[in-house]
Design a protein around this motif. Structure first.
Motif, PDB file in Angstrom:
ATOM      1  N   ARG A  47      -4.203   1.034   4.204  1.00  0.00           N
ATOM      2  CA  ARG A  47      -3.677  -0.294   4.556  1.00  0.00           C
ATOM      3  C   ARG A  47      -2.154  -0.299   4.521  1.00  0.00           C
ATOM      4  O   ARG A  47      -1.500  -0.923   5.378  1.00  0.00           O
ATOM      5  CB  ARG A  47      -4.245  -1.354   3.607  1.00  0.00           C
ATOM      6  CG  ARG A  47      -5.728  -1.624   3.817  1.00  0.00           C
ATOM      7  CD  ARG A  47      -6.189  -2.842   3.051  1.00  0.00           C
ATOM      8  NE  ARG A  47      -6.136  -2.643   1.602  1.00  0.00           N
ATOM      9  CZ  ARG A  47      -7.107  -2.082   0.878  1.00  0.00           C
ATOM     10  NH1 ARG A  47      -8.209  -1.636   1.487  1.00  0.00           N
ATOM     11  NH2 ARG A  47      -6.990  -1.966  -0.428  1.00  0.00           N
ATOM     12  N   GLU A  48      -1.574   0.392   3.547  1.00  0.00           N
ATOM     13  CA  GLU A  48      -0.110   0.484   3.475  1.00  0.00           C
ATOM     14  C   GLU A  48       0.432   1.212   4.706  1.00  0.00           C
ATOM     15  O   GLU A  48       1.448   0.795   5.291  1.00  0.00           O
ATOM     16  CB  GLU A  48       0.316   1.196   2.198  1.00  0.00           C
ATOM     17  CG  GLU A  48       1.814   1.426   2.065  1.00  0.00           C
ATOM     18  CD  GLU A  48       2.630   0.152   1.962  1.00  0.00           C
ATOM     19  OE1 GLU A  48       3.864   0.239   2.065  1.00  0.00           O
ATOM     20  OE2 GLU A  48       2.048  -0.950   1.782  1.00  0.00           O
ATOM     21  N   HIS A  51       0.751  -0.964   7.694  1.00  0.00           N
ATOM     22  CA  HIS A  51       1.897  -1.872   7.689  1.00  0.00           C
ATOM     23  C   HIS A  51       3.231  -1.152   7.856  1.00  0.00           C
ATOM     24  O   HIS A  51       4.134  -1.665   8.535  1.00  0.00           O
ATOM     25  CB  HIS A  51       1.916  -2.674   6.381  1.00  0.00           C
ATOM     26  CG  HIS A  51       0.823  -3.679   6.257  1.00  0.00           C
ATOM     27  ND1 HIS A  51       0.740  -4.792   7.058  1.00  0.00           N
ATOM     28  CD2 HIS A  51      -0.251  -3.732   5.424  1.00  0.00           C
ATOM     29  CE1 HIS A  51      -0.323  -5.511   6.731  1.00  0.00           C
ATOM     30  NE2 HIS A  51      -0.950  -4.889   5.740  1.00  0.00           N
ATOM     31  N   ARG A 107       8.058   1.563  -4.271  1.00  0.00           N
ATOM     32  CA  ARG A 107       7.272   0.342  -4.087  1.00  0.00           C
ATOM     33  C   ARG A 107       6.737   0.299  -2.659  1.00  0.00           C
ATOM     34  O   ARG A 107       7.290   0.899  -1.745  1.00  0.00           O
ATOM     35  CB  ARG A 107       8.139  -0.902  -4.345  1.00  0.00           C
ATOM     36  CG  ARG A 107       8.656  -1.029  -5.763  1.00  0.00           C
ATOM     37  CD  ARG A 107       7.611  -1.596  -6.692  1.00  0.00           C
ATOM     38  NE  ARG A 107       8.087  -1.682  -8.072  1.00  0.00           N
ATOM     39  CZ  ARG A 107       7.403  -2.240  -9.067  1.00  0.00           C
ATOM     40  NH1 ARG A 107       6.222  -2.783  -8.828  1.00  0.00           N
ATOM     41  NH2 ARG A 107       7.892  -2.252 -10.290  1.00  0.00           N
ATOM     42  N   SER A 108       5.667  -0.461  -2.471  1.00  0.00           N
ATOM     43  CA  SER A 108       5.048  -0.600  -1.159  1.00  0.00           C
ATOM     44  C   SER A 108       5.648  -1.783  -0.414  1.00  0.00           C
ATOM     45  O   SER A 108       6.513  -2.500  -0.939  1.00  0.00           O
ATOM     46  CB  SER A 108       3.541  -0.814  -1.327  1.00  0.00           C
ATOM     47  OG  SER A 108       3.286  -2.132  -1.815  1.00  0.00           O
ATOM     48  N   THR A 109       5.170  -2.003   0.802  1.00  0.00           N
ATOM     49  CA  THR A 109       5.623  -3.155   1.596  1.00  0.00           C
ATOM     50  C   THR A 109       5.316  -4.472   0.899  1.00  0.00           C
ATOM     51  O   THR A 109       5.985  -5.473   1.136  1.00  0.00           O
ATOM     52  CB  THR A 109       4.964  -3.158   2.976  1.00  0.00           C
ATOM     53  OG1 THR A 109       3.535  -3.072   2.814  1.00  0.00           O
ATOM     54  CG2 THR A 109       5.436  -2.000   3.828  1.00  0.00           C
ATOM     55  N   HIS A 110       4.283  -4.484   0.047  1.00  0.00           N
ATOM     56  CA  HIS A 110       3.919  -5.680  -0.700  1.00  0.00           C
ATOM     57  C   HIS A 110       4.420  -5.623  -2.144  1.00  0.00           C
ATOM     58  O   HIS A 110       3.969  -6.368  -3.000  1.00  0.00           O
ATOM     59  CB  HIS A 110       2.401  -5.880  -0.657  1.00  0.00           C
ATOM     60  CG  HIS A 110       1.912  -6.315   0.696  1.00  0.00           C
ATOM     61  ND1 HIS A 110       1.816  -5.447   1.765  1.00  0.00           N
ATOM     62  CD2 HIS A 110       1.534  -7.528   1.162  1.00  0.00           C
ATOM     63  CE1 HIS A 110       1.373  -6.103   2.828  1.00  0.00           C
ATOM     64  NE2 HIS A 110       1.206  -7.360   2.498  1.00  0.00           N
ATOM     65  N   ARG A 111       5.362  -4.699  -2.390  1.00  0.00           N
ATOM     66  CA  ARG A 111       6.052  -4.552  -3.666  1.00  0.00           C
ATOM     67  C   ARG A 111       5.139  -4.084  -4.799  1.00  0.00           C
ATOM     68  O   ARG A 111       5.441  -4.294  -5.979  1.00  0.00           O
ATOM     69  CB  ARG A 111       6.798  -5.840  -4.051  1.00  0.00           C
ATOM     70  CG  ARG A 111       7.817  -6.243  -2.990  1.00  0.00           C
ATOM     71  CD  ARG A 111       8.852  -7.213  -3.500  1.00  0.00           C
ATOM     72  NE  ARG A 111       9.829  -7.541  -2.469  1.00  0.00           N
ATOM     73  CZ  ARG A 111      10.931  -8.242  -2.664  1.00  0.00           C
ATOM     74  NH1 ARG A 111      11.207  -8.701  -3.880  1.00  0.00           N
ATOM     75  NH2 ARG A 111      11.770  -8.502  -1.681  1.00  0.00           N
ATOM     76  N   GLU A 112       4.027  -3.452  -4.447  1.00  0.00           N
ATOM     77  CA  GLU A 112       3.201  -2.802  -5.450  1.00  0.00           C
ATOM     78  C   GLU A 112       3.849  -1.474  -5.839  1.00  0.00           C
ATOM     79  O   GLU A 112       4.534  -0.857  -5.025  1.00  0.00           O
ATOM     80  CB  GLU A 112       1.800  -2.538  -4.900  1.00  0.00           C
ATOM     81  CG  GLU A 112       1.057  -3.785  -4.448  1.00  0.00           C
ATOM     82  CD  GLU A 112      -0.160  -3.430  -3.620  1.00  0.00           C
ATOM     83  OE1 GLU A 112      -1.262  -3.864  -4.018  1.00  0.00           O
ATOM     84  OE2 GLU A 112      -0.017  -2.736  -2.603  1.00  0.00           O
ATOM     85  N   LEU A 163       7.020  -8.916   6.110  1.00  0.00           N
ATOM     86  CA  LEU A 163       6.354  -8.367   4.940  1.00  0.00           C
ATOM     87  C   LEU A 163       7.207  -8.620   3.697  1.00  0.00           C
ATOM     88  O   LEU A 163       8.424  -8.790   3.798  1.00  0.00           O
ATOM     89  CB  LEU A 163       6.127  -6.869   5.131  1.00  0.00           C
ATOM     90  CG  LEU A 163       5.112  -6.497   6.219  1.00  0.00           C
ATOM     91  CD1 LEU A 163       5.183  -5.005   6.532  1.00  0.00           C
ATOM     92  CD2 LEU A 163       3.701  -6.885   5.793  1.00  0.00           C
ATOM     93  N   PRO A 164       6.594  -8.641   2.510  1.00  0.00           N
ATOM     94  CA  PRO A 164       7.332  -9.014   1.302  1.00  0.00           C
ATOM     95  C   PRO A 164       8.552  -8.147   1.006  1.00  0.00           C
ATOM     96  O   PRO A 164       9.497  -8.622   0.358  1.00  0.00           O
ATOM     97  CB  PRO A 164       6.285  -8.880   0.196  1.00  0.00           C
ATOM     98  CG  PRO A 164       4.988  -9.144   0.885  1.00  0.00           C
ATOM     99  CD  PRO A 164       5.139  -8.539   2.256  1.00  0.00           C
ATOM    100  N   TYR A 165       8.570  -6.900   1.462  1.00  0.00           N
ATOM    101  CA  TYR A 165       9.709  -6.030   1.142  1.00  0.00           C
ATOM    102  C   TYR A 165      10.955  -6.348   1.952  1.00  0.00           C
ATOM    103  O   TYR A 165      12.054  -5.916   1.592  1.00  0.00           O
ATOM    104  CB  TYR A 165       9.332  -4.556   1.357  1.00  0.00           C
ATOM    105  CG  TYR A 165       9.496  -4.066   2.778  1.00  0.00           C
ATOM    106  CD1 TYR A 165      10.660  -3.426   3.185  1.00  0.00           C
ATOM    107  CD2 TYR A 165       8.487  -4.239   3.722  1.00  0.00           C
ATOM    108  CE1 TYR A 165      10.822  -2.974   4.492  1.00  0.00           C
ATOM    109  CE2 TYR A 165       8.629  -3.789   5.016  1.00  0.00           C
ATOM    110  CZ  TYR A 165       9.801  -3.157   5.399  1.00  0.00           C
ATOM    111  OH  TYR A 165       9.955  -2.722   6.691  1.00  0.00           O
TER     112      TYR A 165
END
Length: 270
Positions: A47-48, A51, A107-112, A163-165
């Motif tokens: 999924r990452e 994105h 970190r990922s695009t969703h800041r994980e 996206l969040p990033y």
């Protein structure tokens, strides 16, 4: 050239062409030793990649190059940007470090969290980042020697929704975003790109992504090196987030062909 063949590919163009189509973010390939240090599950990683990958941009560049009157050179990253991102600075000057997305993402695009706390990025930089940068520098210098100038056209894409990033995701998201540099993007190059991509419902400047890629050895020093980033909004050519390409791909490739052909004519090599 001495490089790791799995890391990137340099596809020759016409000897006198100044144009390098640079495709840094199109691949989903992550070597297993690198994958083992990523904290996401297999499903989350897929999924990452949906994105973060600029899907089908290598195909856009390939189709465009094949149709050009004077074939441009292509420099294509064969690995995912989750290995290293060749367009980042590997030091504190890069603002994307603030969201864990410097030269080696943490970190990922969703800041994980993508990699463990205290992860040592040095081996990845040595194996992948620095050889890539050196090869791109040589590619630019080869064009300067052969053609008297170099024109780097970055081929990217970006999602319809921020996206969040994204640090500047609140700005306009036009079908085509043209990223510029005050030193390396001359007005004639910007005008040619605006004309080539005029049929896609509008072009914008430096939003949601700004800037261009120029090797550090030339950046801000050599005005013979011109650069432009073309960011394509993904709904113009593909199913989001990571789906197949649609009919828009051919139209985008044709626009890129028109831009490269115009650059060849202005360089007096057509």
């Amino acid at each position: 050239m001495n490089h790791r063949p799995e890391s990137f590919e340099i596809l020759p163009g016409a000897g006198a062409s100044p144009v390098i189509l640079h495709v840094p973010h199109s691949s989903r390939v992550i070597p297993e030793p690198v994958r083992s240090a990523i904290l996401l599950s297999d499903g989350a990683l897929e999924r990452e990649l949906d994105h973060i990958t600029d899907s089908h941009t290598a195909q856009i560049a390939a189709v465009a190059a094949a149709a050009c009157a004077v074939t441009p050179w292509r420099f294509v990253n064969g690995l995912s940007r989750l290995v290293v991102d060749p367009e980042r600075f590997p030091d504190e000057r890069e603002e994307m470090l603030a969201v864990g997305m410097g030269a080696v993402y943490t970190r990922s695009t969703h800041r994980e969290r993508l990699r463990p706390e205290g992860f040592d990025a040095g081996p990845l930089l040595d194996r992948y980042f620095h050889p890539y940068a050196q090869a791109m520098t040589r590619a630019v210098e080869d064009r300067l020697e052969a053609a008297g100038r170099a024109v780097i056209i970055d081929v990217h894409s970006y999602p319809t929704r921020p996206l969040p990033y994204e640090l500047h995701g609140e700005g306009p998201r036009p079908p085509i975003c043209l990223g510029t540099d005050p030193f390396h993007t001359p007005p004639a190059l910007l005008a040619a790109a605006g004309a080539a991509f005029a049929g896609f419902g509008g072009t914008g400047l430096d939003s949601p992504f700004a800037g261009t890629y120029v090797p550090l050895e030339h950046y801000g020093k050599d005005d013979r090196v011109a650069a432009l980033m073309i960011e394509i909004r993904r709904d113009t050519y593909m199913a989001e987030p990571g789906g197949p390409a649609g009919p828009g791909l051919a139209a985008l490739a044709a626009a890129l062909t028109a831009l490269v052909d115009e650059l060849a004519q202005t360089a007096g090599i057509s």
